[in-house]
Design a protein around this motif. Structure first.
Motif, short mmCIF file in Angstrom:
data_model
loop_
_atom_site.label_atom_id
_atom_site.label_comp_id
_atom_site.label_asym_id
_atom_site.label_seq_id
_atom_site.Cartn_x
_atom_site.Cartn_y
_atom_site.Cartn_z
N MET A 60 1.02 -1.09 -0.03
CA MET A 60 0.02 -0.03 -0.05
C MET A 60 0.73 1.18 -0.06
O MET A 60 0.32 2.27 -0.30
N SER A 74 -7.79 5.80 0.91
CA SER A 74 -7.32 4.35 1.02
C SER A 74 -7.89 3.47 2.30
O SER A 74 -8.32 4.41 3.38
N ARG A 125 -6.73 -0.26 4.55
CA ARG A 125 -5.75 -1.32 4.62
C ARG A 125 -6.27 -2.17 5.27
O ARG A 125 -7.21 -2.19 6.25
N LYS A 126 -6.09 -3.51 4.70
CA LYS A 126 -6.61 -4.98 5.55
C LYS A 126 -5.75 -5.26 6.59
O LYS A 126 -4.44 -5.31 6.35
N GLU A 168 -10.70 -4.86 3.15
CA GLU A 168 -9.65 -5.09 2.03
C GLU A 168 -8.86 -3.87 1.91
O GLU A 168 -9.06 -2.95 2.52
N ASN A 169 -7.75 -3.96 1.16
CA ASN A 169 -6.92 -3.01 0.75
C ASN A 169 -7.82 -2.23 -0.47
O ASN A 169 -7.93 -2.83 -1.20
#
Length: 187
Positions: free
Chosen positions: A16, A43, A45-46, A55-56
């Protein structure tokens, strides 16, 4: 006004920092874009702390003064570059019922978004009035930096979107998607 969002689901092991770098390097390019109210570079991030379905994601959210600005962006070189990097996204749009967008939105570090189904034959005038008051209260009472509500009549859903300086408390979340904000571009 019209709100717009597209998103890219990225693999669980995706680096990421690539998205972070892209936002840092290119975020300012939308500053002052014609007919743009704001673009929030979002954004997610998982992580182990997130719900299992997290999820990403790279999922910018836009508020446009009119469809002209949106159309200029979607048919312009910035969107072409994005699609060459991440693929061809489905672009969601909502007709905006109300937007509270004070000048401090550049301080946003978090965003929340929830989509809510509109029940069949709902009294849309009453729903609209109630949702406008809710958006105003998010900014004036709950501490959001910005809030908007819009609806999409093809699938009969409404969207509630807020920008926050601090991570929102769990009592405000209502099954909302939480994003990190890397940059906010304004007109």
């Amino acid at each position: 006004m019209i709100a717009m969002q597209y998103g890219f689901i990225l693999p669980a092991d995706y680096d990421m920092s690539i998205v972070d770098r892209r936002i840092a390097e290119k975020g300012h390019l939308m500053d002052g874009f014609p007919d743009l109210v704001f673009k929030a570079y979002l954004s997610a991030r998982k992580t182990a702390r997130q719900p299992p379905d997290s999820e990403n994601l790279y999922a910018p959210f836009y508020l446009w003064k009119s469809t002209a600005g949106m159309n200029d962006f979607l048919s312009g070189p910035g969107f072409v570059g994005l699609t060459q990097s991440f693929g061809w996204p489905s672009v969601k749009t909502w007709s905006v019922w109300h937007a509270e967008v004070p000048p401090r939105i550049a301080d946003a570090r978090f965003a929340t978004r929830v989509s809510v189904p509109i029940r069949p034959y709902a009294a849309l005038d009453a729903l609209r009035a109630s949702e406008i008051e809710r958006a105003k209260a998010c900014v004036h009472d709950d501490g959001a930096l910005a809030a908007l509500v819009g609806f999409e009549p093809t699938t009969w859903t409404l969207v509630r979107f807020q920008l926050w300086a601090e991570h929102p408390s769990s009592d405000r979340l209502e099954d909302r998607r939480i994003y990190s904000v890397g940059h906010v571009s304004t007109a």
